[in-house]
Write a protein that holds these residues in place. Structure first.
Motif, PDB file in Angstrom:
ATOM      1  N   GLY A  11     -54.981 -13.357  49.117  1.00 48.82           N
ATOM      2  CA  GLY A  11     -55.151 -14.096  47.880  1.00 48.82           C
ATOM      3  C   GLY A  11     -53.862 -14.240  47.100  1.00 48.82           C
ATOM      4  O   GLY A  11     -52.801 -13.779  47.523  1.00 48.82           O
ATOM      5  N   PRO A  12     -53.940 -14.895  45.930  1.00 45.71           N
ATOM      6  CA  PRO A  12     -52.754 -15.064  45.099  1.00 45.71           C
ATOM      7  C   PRO A  12     -52.422 -13.785  44.342  1.00 45.71           C
ATOM      8  O   PRO A  12     -53.264 -12.915  44.161  1.00 45.71           O
ATOM      9  N   TRP A  13     -51.185 -13.660  43.919  1.00 46.70           N
ATOM     10  CA  TRP A  13     -50.684 -12.640  43.003  1.00 46.70           C
ATOM     11  C   TRP A  13     -50.545 -11.244  43.592  1.00 46.70           C
ATOM     12  O   TRP A  13     -49.749 -10.451  43.117  1.00 46.70           O
ATOM     13  N   PRO A  54     -49.426 -15.436  31.647  1.00 44.40           N
ATOM     14  CA  PRO A  54     -48.729 -15.482  30.354  1.00 44.40           C
ATOM     15  C   PRO A  54     -47.298 -16.009  30.424  1.00 44.40           C
ATOM     16  O   PRO A  54     -46.797 -16.562  29.456  1.00 44.40           O
ATOM     17  N   GLU A  55     -46.630 -15.803  31.548  1.00 41.30           N
ATOM     18  CA  GLU A  55     -45.248 -16.280  31.638  1.00 41.30           C
ATOM     19  C   GLU A  55     -45.189 -17.622  32.358  1.00 41.30           C
ATOM     20  O   GLU A  55     -46.090 -17.973  33.107  1.00 41.30           O
ATOM     21  N   ASP A  56     -44.084 -18.303  32.148  1.00 41.18           N
ATOM     22  CA  ASP A  56     -43.925 -19.631  32.724  1.00 41.18           C
ATOM     23  C   ASP A  56     -43.422 -19.532  34.166  1.00 41.18           C
ATOM     24  O   ASP A  56     -42.243 -19.705  34.439  1.00 41.18           O
ATOM     25  N   VAL A  57     -44.342 -19.204  35.058  1.00 43.32           N
ATOM     26  CA  VAL A  57     -43.996 -19.162  36.486  1.00 43.32           C
ATOM     27  C   VAL A  57     -44.931 -20.131  37.207  1.00 43.32           C
ATOM     28  O   VAL A  57     -46.007 -20.438  36.698  1.00 43.32           O
ATOM     29  N   PRO A  58     -44.516 -20.610  38.376  1.00 39.97           N
ATOM     30  CA  PRO A  58     -45.406 -21.541  39.089  1.00 39.97           C
ATOM     31  C   PRO A  58     -46.719 -20.851  39.467  1.00 39.97           C
ATOM     32  O   PRO A  58     -46.700 -19.779  40.076  1.00 39.97           O
ATOM     33  N   LEU A  59     -47.816 -21.432  39.066  1.00 39.42           N
ATOM     34  CA  LEU A  59     -49.114 -20.859  39.440  1.00 39.42           C
ATOM     35  C   LEU A  59     -49.368 -21.119  40.925  1.00 39.42           C
ATOM     36  O   LEU A  59     -49.042 -22.199  41.423  1.00 39.42           O
TER      37      LEU A  59
END
Lengths: 117, 86, 116
Positions: A11-13, A54-59
């Motif tokens: 999965g992601p993350w 919360p942070e500006d990272v590519p989802l």
């Protein structure tokens, strides 16, 4: 032009495999190859459109959307989807289809190379 | 064969097969860049640039692995039979 | 393109993660398409623990029935058993013990492989 099949099982993350998946698939598409993917086990979470961070990272889902726009065909394992309460993938981004292992079988039959991540 | 070697669960198994394969090429990917590659130094070894750079491993892999990007990896996986250990 | 030979490579132990059972399911799945691809299951590394005769196969009984019907080979790497002190008498009857060299040949002979 050749056809790459990729099975993603994470999965992601949590692990890096979704990033490898996105980078490899995009590089193959950019070279004019066809990419077909099968999302298995927790990989089905990559397609949920409501991801936030919360942070500006590519989802992760934005990266998947880009692959679909570039022509990747993505199939999510239906048993894995429903087992995780994702209700036939109703919260998936457009372009992610829900199928079964026979779809993986056909993907295998039609592929020139098979990558498992 | 082209051995894609990832983390410590699967990567070392791939390296064992690579040792047995006279025509082996090895790709170190994600935590695979940390693997002990002493046993495969006679093989062609590649490592993915992003994975090497973010882990600060470039100096440690200098002279041991060719650093490549995903565009080159795509060519390699179509040119060689692939063994997946990622 | 047509029928493919697919090696299902199970490296992770049961039951801490689902990889062993999803690998076993995938082995049945890859044969389910129009071309009836031919799977072979290979247990190695900590995946060899699934081959113990007293292991609980409840969640995979249907897959094992399919393997029987299809004549799917279920193989385990001898060197990985030895490393863990597992002798052949401890294994289930339907598992074939092969050498690492033979397992290497399986990677060459099969068109594709999937790791679990």
């Amino acid at each position: 032009m050749a056809r790459m099949a990729i099975m993603l099982t994470e999965g992601p993350w949590q692990t890096e495999n979704y990033e490898i998946f996105a980078c490899l698939a995009e590089a193959a598409l950019d070279k004019g190859h066809e990419v077909e993917a099968f999302w298995y086990i927790d990989a089905v979470y990559n397609g949920i459109k409501h991801q936030k961070f919360p942070e500006d990272v590519p989802l992760p889902v934005e990266r998947m959307k880009k692959l679909i726009e570039k022509g990747a065909k993505i199939m999510a394992c239906g048993i894995c989807v429903n087992a995780r309460g994702l209700e036939k993938g109703k919260e998936f981004i457009d372009g992610v289809r829900v199928g079964g292992l026979p779809d993986l079988a056909d993907m295998v039959s039609d592929a020139d190379v098979f990558i498992s991540l | 064969m082209l051995y894609l070697c990832g983390d410590k669960t699967l990567g070392p198994v791939g390296l064992q097969y690579a040792q047995m394969d006279p025509d082996a090429k090895v790709v170190l990917i994600k935590d695979g860049v940390y693997l002990d590659i002493e046993g495969v130094q006679d093989k062609k070894i590649y490592a993915i640039d992003e994975d090497v750079d973010r882990r600060g491993m470039a100096d440690r892999l200098e002279g041991k692995a060719d650093i490549i990007g995903y565009a080159e990896l795509v060519d390699l996986v179509f040119e060689n039979k692939v063994a997946n250990f990622v | 393109m047509g029928e493919k030979k697919v090696l299902i490579n199970i490296c992770r132990a049961p039951f801490g993660t689902v990889f062993y059972t999803e690998g076993l399911r995938a082995a049945v799945g890859v044969s389910a398409g129009i071309d009836e691809n031919i799977p072979t299951v290979l247990f190695q590394s900590d995946g060899v623990y699934y081959c113990l005769k007293n292991v609980d196969r409840t969640d995979a009984l249907a897959y094992f029935q399919s393997y029987k019907d299809m004549g799917t080979a279920l193989c385990v790497v001898k060197e990985d058993l030895d490393e863990r002190g597992i002798s052949e008498v401890e294994l289930a009857d339907d598992i074939t013990v092969i050498s690492k060299e033979k397992a290497f040949e399986l990677f060459q002979e099969n068109d594709f492989n999937m790791d679990f």
